[in-house]
Scaffold this motif. Structure first.
Motif, PDB file in Angstrom:
ATOM      1  N   LEU A   1       0.828  -1.206   0.000  1.00 26.05           N
ATOM      2  CA  LEU A   1       0.000   0.000   0.000  1.00 26.05           C
ATOM      3  C   LEU A   1       0.863   1.258   0.000  1.00 26.05           C
ATOM      4  O   LEU A   1       0.538   2.253  -0.673  1.00 26.05           O
ATOM      5  CB  LEU A   1      -0.925  -0.007   1.224  1.00 26.05           C
ATOM      6  CG  LEU A   1      -2.137  -0.930   1.159  1.00 26.05           C
ATOM      7  CD1 LEU A   1      -2.860  -0.949   2.508  1.00 26.05           C
ATOM      8  CD2 LEU A   1      -3.103  -0.482   0.067  1.00 26.05           C
TER       9      LEU A   1
ATOM     10  N   LYS B   1       0.695   3.928  -2.998  1.00 26.70           N
ATOM     11  CA  LYS B   1       0.336   5.311  -2.679  1.00 26.70           C
ATOM     12  C   LYS B   1       1.427   6.271  -3.128  1.00 26.70           C
ATOM     13  O   LYS B   1       1.149   7.343  -3.684  1.00 26.70           O
ATOM     14  CB  LYS B   1       0.105   5.438  -1.176  1.00 26.70           C
ATOM     15  CG  LYS B   1      -0.583   6.736  -0.762  1.00 26.70           C
ATOM     16  CD  LYS B   1      -2.026   6.735  -1.232  1.00 26.70           C
ATOM     17  CE  LYS B   1      -2.778   7.952  -0.742  1.00 26.70           C
ATOM     18  NZ  LYS B   1      -4.151   8.014  -1.272  1.00 26.70           N
TER      19      LYS B   1
ATOM     20  N   TYR C   1      -4.982   0.046  -6.182  1.00 29.31           N
ATOM     21  CA  TYR C   1      -4.799   0.516  -4.805  1.00 29.31           C
ATOM     22  C   TYR C   1      -5.989   0.167  -3.912  1.00 29.31           C
ATOM     23  O   TYR C   1      -5.815  -0.398  -2.817  1.00 29.31           O
ATOM     24  CB  TYR C   1      -4.570   2.029  -4.818  1.00 29.31           C
ATOM     25  CG  TYR C   1      -4.532   2.641  -3.438  1.00 29.31           C
ATOM     26  CD1 TYR C   1      -3.431   2.459  -2.598  1.00 29.31           C
ATOM     27  CD2 TYR C   1      -5.602   3.407  -2.977  1.00 29.31           C
ATOM     28  CE1 TYR C   1      -3.402   3.026  -1.332  1.00 29.31           C
ATOM     29  CE2 TYR C   1      -5.577   3.976  -1.704  1.00 29.31           C
ATOM     30  CZ  TYR C   1      -4.479   3.775  -0.890  1.00 29.31           C
ATOM     31  OH  TYR C   1      -4.457   4.331   0.356  1.00 29.31           O
TER      32      TYR C   1
ATOM     33  N   LEU D   1      -6.196  -2.152  -0.570  1.00 29.15           N
ATOM     34  CA  LEU D   1      -6.604  -1.584   0.712  1.00 29.15           C
ATOM     35  C   LEU D   1      -7.752  -2.386   1.321  1.00 29.15           C
ATOM     36  O   LEU D   1      -7.753  -2.689   2.523  1.00 29.15           O
ATOM     37  CB  LEU D   1      -7.017  -0.124   0.530  1.00 29.15           C
ATOM     38  CG  LEU D   1      -7.531   0.599   1.787  1.00 29.15           C
ATOM     39  CD1 LEU D   1      -6.462   0.619   2.874  1.00 29.15           C
ATOM     40  CD2 LEU D   1      -7.986   2.019   1.451  1.00 29.15           C
TER      41      LEU D   1
ATOM     42  N   SER E   1      -6.477  -5.622   2.628  1.00 26.52           N
ATOM     43  CA  SER E   1      -5.743  -5.411   3.881  1.00 26.52           C
ATOM     44  C   SER E   1      -6.693  -5.311   5.067  1.00 26.52           C
ATOM     45  O   SER E   1      -6.430  -5.861   6.141  1.00 26.52           O
ATOM     46  CB  SER E   1      -4.893  -4.140   3.784  1.00 26.52           C
ATOM     47  OG  SER E   1      -3.938  -4.254   2.753  1.00 26.52           O
TER      48      SER E   1
END
Length: 738
Positions: free
Chosen positions: A135, A139, A148, A152, A155
């Motif tokens: 991440l 980012k 992305y 996320l 995660s």
């Protein structure tokens, strides 16, 4: 826009990873810091750092959730205000994830965890750490949102799963569901559990000691740390087989030998000892539970024995009696049934027919039903909720004997309200089939002596209301004698029932130890009783002094009091010792401090004129562990003294022993002390009931200003004790001088 230094390119991902891995490598392999390479020292350091896992592991949770919430806000509002903060949160999340993973690995080396659950938790944590660093990379490179945002989301899912399996390792695999409401369990298809001592047992004599008494205690207090997923000391306690297998230190229990049973030893240790189990901060076994466990082991630890088949001491009889009383007040067997919720359409249809239906709770399928007007064909009307209906209110309706015939097959009824109806004796015979009935209100009906004879077969009936019926006092008394546990309300003085013993009176006093006078009040809390008392220690009876107002006590005495009422059995006597002293000790100092857990009011507890009870946790006792009592007392002036008394407490099962010797010394300058007397006390040679004792030391009349009292702690528990070799306790309360 504010720019943070960590958002610049110079803080590249490889540098962050390098710093984290270097720290991890240093912690895990730097031998000079860990005791010059000694293997045992390294293990100790691993264990030390590993215990920080529980602290560090919460950091990545907070940082990652914060990043997720900020991303969600920006996505909804279409604003980029949190970009630098999100990057910062992701860096912190990744770094703390890595440290938490390293510390978690160190903690796992201590052992005591199930391989399957541990491996699942570990690999999920590793994947979460990897995703956290990915991440940061995505980012920093401002990668496509199509990559992305899924990472996320993944995660956050991994975060939840990792946390769940971590909780299972710590608290047991059912930690989320064990207290789940029954209704929700049913909705999710989770089988309900029988919780607690004597769950679903009809008679305490029929209870299987291990399955119905011992095992529920273990499940409630021990299994969370000793199960298939987590086994401290290699011991698992989730089943009988696991208990028999034992742990690293040996078997959990040895049949017929409480002294060699480690399970007994560890639960009996004082709370502040390291080996006490369960650990401090966890739910503890109470004294009754420990006593029952010792009784079962001492009786041979047979897993099939019932309460009725084992020999019982008076203490165990008393504990079982308390359990039986709780059991009779416990859940009705109806509530143990697996009942589905009633159909919503059926409920709506009945409510349209003047039937009020109230759920007992939102989590329970059981309901209370009130018929709001005259209703017929109750069997048909209420049939859709026959299983769910546990309470039925027919009061102030035209219900008759025919109505009772219609409801006789509603076997789950627990409460039945029939006050001010047309019920007669003929109707009551239909209630015999309501075997779970606990409450019956017949107020204002035409029921007679003949009718209540039908109620003797209702074994669970606890409350019966007979006000304004045709039932005679004689029939009421006869029923009460036949069913002494049944509470009968009739508006008469049931005190004629001579099989009921009155409760003991309360003896209230300003100070049990006093200098001039003290006031004593006697009470019970119910009207029309007589309280008789004596002041010479003799047993009171109806010829003793009658209490009419507070008693002024001017000298030492033992007050005993009973309660009497015509037709009732007199109460047992309440007893309080009152001691008049010429001198009150002005100040007290302690050379050795009591345990933080049992410090009461410190040295003031020795001279506050208050006595400790037979419960050493009552905040009146000073408890000394490992050390002796050494108290220095100041009389305030020089006085003539010839006697000193020390109050002590003993509870051998809790490792509390009487002092082995008490020495009195005196001084008139507070510096140089001269010994007056020493009293040697023979220590216990076997277990005995908990008791209080006042040790009196007499000596020749001596002028004293300062006094030193030394009471020796036994030191270690004797060889015959289950905790042989462990440190003993000394408990003291009041010092009296005369």
């Amino acid at each position: 826009m504010i720019r943070f230094p960590w958002s610049s390119k110079k803080y590249a991902l490889k540098r962050v990873i390098g710093v984290m891995l270097s720290a991890g490598f240093y912690v895990t392999s730097s031998q000079p810091a860990f005791g010059q390479g000694d293997g045992d020292d390294i293990s100790q350091w691993f264990s030390f750092f590993g215990h920080f896992h529980a602290l560090i592991v919460h950091l990545p949770i907070g940082f990652l959730l914060l990043a997720g919430m900020m991303e969600a806000f920006m996505f909804i509002k279409k604003q980029k205000v949190f970009e630098p903060a999100i990057s910062f949160a992701l860096y912190l999340s990744a770094g703390s994830s890595l440290v938490a993973a390293l510390f978690g690995y160190m903690l796992s080396l201590d052992g005591g965890y199930g391989d399957d659950l541990l491996n699942t938790h570990m690999w999920l944590g590793i994947l979460l750490t990897i995703c956290s660093f990915i991440l940061i990379f995505l980012k920093a490179k401002k990668m496509n949102a199509k990559i992305y945002y899924p990472v996320l989301t993944l995660s956050l899912v991994l975060l939840s799963a990792t946390g769940h399996y971590g909780g299972s390792l710590t608290h047991g695999e059912n930690y989320l569901t064990k207290d789940m409401p029954t209704g929700l369990k049913g909705l999710l298809g989770i089988a309900p559990q029988n919780k607690g001592i004597l769950a679903n047992v009809q008679s305490i004599d029929e209870a299987i000691v291990f399955a119905n008494i011992i095992q529920p205690v273990l499940e409630d207090k021990c299994v969370s740390c000793h199960n298939t997923s987590k086994s401290k000391g290699g011991l698992k306690m989730h089943s009988l087989e696991a208990l028999l297998a034992g742990g690293e230190s040996g078997p959990a229990f040895v049949p017929a030998d409480t002294g060699q049973s480690l399970m007994i030893k560890h639960v009996s240790l004082p709370l502040d000892q390291e080996e006490h189990m369960p650990p401090k901060g966890k739910p503890q076994l109470d004294t009754d539970e420990i006593a029952l466990m010792k009784w079962w082991v001492a009786s041979g630890a047979d897993t099939k024995s019932t309460v009725a088949t084992l020999e019982k001491s008076p203490d165990i009889e008393g504990i079982l009696k308390k359990l039986e009383e709780k059991m009779t007040k416990k859940i009705n067997p109806v509530f143990a049934k697996e009942i589905d919720f009633a159909d919503e359409d059926d409920l709506m249809e009945m409510m349209e027919n003047q039937v009020t239906i109230t759920p007992l709770s939102s989590e329970s399928p059981f309901v209370h039903v009130r018929i709001d007007s005259e209703a017929s064909n109750l069997d048909d009307l209420l049939e859709p909720i026959a299983e769910q209906m546990v309470s039925l209110d027919l009061s102030k309706t035209q219900s008759s004997d025919a109505s009772l015939k219609e409801i006789r097959d509603f076997g789950n009824l627990i409460k039945l309200y029939l006050q001010n109806t047309n019920i007669t004796d003929n109707g009551l015979k239909h209630l015999k089939k309501l075997t779970h009935l606990e409450y019956l209100n017949l107020y204002g009906t035409q029921v007679t002596d003949q009718g209540i004879a039908h109620l003797t077969e209702l074994k669970l009936l606890k409350h019966l209301y007979l006000w304004k019926t045709q039932v005679s006092d004689e029939a009421t008394l006869a029923l009460a004698k036949k069913r002494p546990e049944l509470v009968i309300e009739k508006g008469i003085d049931i005190a004629q029932l001579d099989t009921v013993r009155l409760a003991k009176p309360f003896i209230e006093t300003e100070r049990p130890i006093f200098k001039d006078t003290t006031q004593v009040k006697l009470s019970l809390g119910i009207e029309n009783v007589k309280i008789y008392y004596t002041l010479d220690g003799s047993e009171p009876d109806g010829s003793s002094k009658l209490y009419v107002s507070p008693i002024t006590i001017t000298s030492s005495c033992t007050i005993k009091a009973i309660v009497s009422k015509e037709g009732w059995r007199p109460s047992k006597a309440s007893v309080v010792d009152l001691t008049k002293v010429k001198f009150l000790i002005q100040t007290a100092q302690l050379q050795n401090q009591p345990s933080e857990q049992y410090r009461a009011n410190g040295p003031l507890s020795l001279i506050d004129s208050r006595r400790g009870s037979d419960d050493f946790r009552d905040d009146q006792w000073l408890g000394f562990h490992e050390v002796d009592l050494v108290a220095q007392l100041d009389m305030g002036k020089t006085i003539d003294m010839k006697k000193v008394t020390l109050g002590c407490f003993e509870d051998i099962s809790s490792y509390i022993f009487f002092s082995t010797s008490i020495t009195i010394s005196y001084s008139n300058d507070g510096t140089t002390y001269t010994k007056l007397v020493t009293k040697k006390i023979t220590p216990a040679r076997e277990s005995r009931q908990a008791s209080l004792k006042n040790y009196q030391l007499d000596f020749a009349n001596t002028k004293v200003r300062y006094l030193k009292l030394e009471a020796s702690n036994m030191g270690l528990c004797p060889s015959w004790h289950p905790g042989a070799g462990d440190k003993a306790w000394l408990f003291v309360d009041e010092i009296i001088v005369e």
